[in-house]
Scaffold this active site. Structure first.
Site, PDB file in Angstrom:
ATOM      1  N   GLN A 110       0.828  -1.218   0.000  1.00 59.90           N
ATOM      2  CA  GLN A 110       0.000   0.000   0.000  1.00 59.90           C
ATOM      3  C   GLN A 110       0.861   1.266   0.000  1.00 59.90           C
ATOM      4  O   GLN A 110       0.512   2.269   0.624  1.00 59.90           O
ATOM      5  CB  GLN A 110      -0.943  -0.008   1.202  1.00 59.90           C
ATOM      6  CG  GLN A 110      -2.129  -0.949   1.042  1.00 59.90           C
ATOM      7  CD  GLN A 110      -3.077  -0.496  -0.059  1.00 59.90           C
ATOM      8  OE1 GLN A 110      -3.123   0.669  -0.446  1.00 59.90           O
ATOM      9  NE2 GLN A 110      -3.850  -1.445  -0.583  1.00 59.90           N
ATOM     10  N   SER A 111       1.980   1.233  -0.695  1.00 63.94           N
ATOM     11  CA  SER A 111       2.898   2.369  -0.689  1.00 63.94           C
ATOM     12  C   SER A 111       2.291   3.622  -1.332  1.00 63.94           C
ATOM     13  O   SER A 111       1.856   3.597  -2.485  1.00 63.94           O
ATOM     14  CB  SER A 111       4.169   1.988  -1.450  1.00 63.94           C
ATOM     15  OG  SER A 111       4.977   3.132  -1.665  1.00 63.94           O
TER      16      SER A 111
END
Ligand SMILES: *Cc1c(COP(=O)(O)O)cnc(C)c1O
Length: 338
Positions: free
Chosen positions: A75-76
């Site tokens: 989920q960068s």
């Protein structure tokens, strides 16, 4: 210090607003809490990486790169902003994701930032197991691309190297300018710290301008000693890049790792309280991984009397709300009211 000497693109909406958090201040009974809206940098739902990318991608263009490589956790926010920035300037983006958090199911793996990565045209080359040496994996990908005649530009995780940190030197300048315009004495800055570029840039910027504004980084991953050491090293290298003489005192770097909980990306009760408080009393969306834990740290420090009532504390909202959609299981519950 003369920031305009460094190549820089315009990718975001700056300056970001510096606003009072009136309701939170009242609920906590002081100090005066302010928020710097770096979640509103404008690039594909915004966030702190946009500032770094203005300098990093200018360097990529100066080196005549034709493809950008970066990496991050599933989920960068950094990966999402890098892909968006690359799209804007017409470069291909090839990214590697690391399954640093594994037990949140399908939506965590595919929604939120991951969905946006695809929409923005990023090529997710691999989704690697947690603990993979991601820097090494990027070097290997770059080597393959060079063999095909391409010119890759590698951006480290979080965009955290001296060039990227210049983005937060610029933020320190912006804050000092706003402080002067708004007649606001800034007594303290607090924000979430991970790959260190944000805090390193702020500390370098405040040091270079001799303004002595203390910064507290709330760690989202590493223990205090390690985080302080890493921030100090990058801040020192950033000052060197800026041509500022003299060693950076160790005391200039303060990190607090009391709010990490069980680890990177794993929820804590205090994060959930901070997320809910800001949503329901300020209409502001924090995120579970970074800004939620950063705000949890600030709230706890306020409750412990760490700041005087008449002090002005600025929280830098570093963004991340796109990641909320990967955490449906956590947030859907109707009992979330504070
Ligand atoms: C990357 C990130 C941070 C941490 O910034 P670093 O420069 O990596 O320390 C904080 N908040 C959000 C939302 C981020 O995406």
């Amino acid at each position: 210090m003369h920031l305009a000497r460094f190549p820089r693109l315009t990718l975001g909406h700056f300056p970001t607003p510096l606003e009072p958090l009136t309701n939170l201040t009242r609920l906590l009974g002081g100090p005066q809490i302010w928020i710097k809206r770096d979640d509103c940098t404008g690039l594909a739902t915004g966030g702190n990486k946009t500032r770094k990318l203005e300098f990093l991608l200018a360097e990529a263009l100066a080196q005549k790169a034709d493809v950008v490589i970066t990496q991050g956790a599933t989920q960068s926010n950094h990966v999402r902003q890098t892909i968006a920035a690359a799209a804007k300037i017409g470069l291909q983006a090839k990214v590697l994701l690391e399954k640093r958090v594994t037990d949140f199911g399908e939506e965590y793996q595919r929604s939120g930032n991951v969905l946006l990565d695809h929409l923005l045209g990023g090529e997710v080359m691999a989704h690697l197991p947690g603990g993979t040496d991601m820097q090494q994996a990027m070097e290997e990908l770059a080597q393959q691309l060079r063999e095909q005649g391409r010119k890759p530009y590698i951006i480290p995780g979080g965009g955290s190297n001296p060039t990227g940190a210049l983005g937060y030197v610029a933020c320190a300048e912006e804050l000092l300018y706003q402080s002067s315009q708004q007649r606001l004495r800034i007594d303290h800055v607090v924000h979430a710290t991970g790959s260190t570029g944000t805090q390193a840039g702020l500390v370098a910027g405040f040091t270079a301008s001799n303004s002595a504004v203390p910064v507290t980084g709330i760690s989202v991953r590493a223990p205090q000693d390690k985080q302080q050491q890493n921030v100090w090293e990058l801040a020192s290298r950033t000052l060197e890049l800026l041509g500022v003489k003299g060693a950076l005192p160790r005391e200039a770097v303060v990190a607090n790792s009391d709010y990490v909980g069980d680890g990177y990306g794993l929820p804590t009760d205090s994060m959930l309280e901070a997320l809910t408080l800001l949503a329901q009393h300020e209409g502001i969306l924090l995120d579970p991984v970074y800004s939620g834990k950063g705000m949890a740290g600030l709230i706890d420090l306020v409750r412990k009397g760490h700041f005087r009532k008449d002090e002005n504390v600025v929280f830098i909202h570093t963004g991340g709300a796109a990641g909320l959609f990967g955490y449906r299981h956590l947030l859907e519950s109707g009992s979330l009211r504070v």
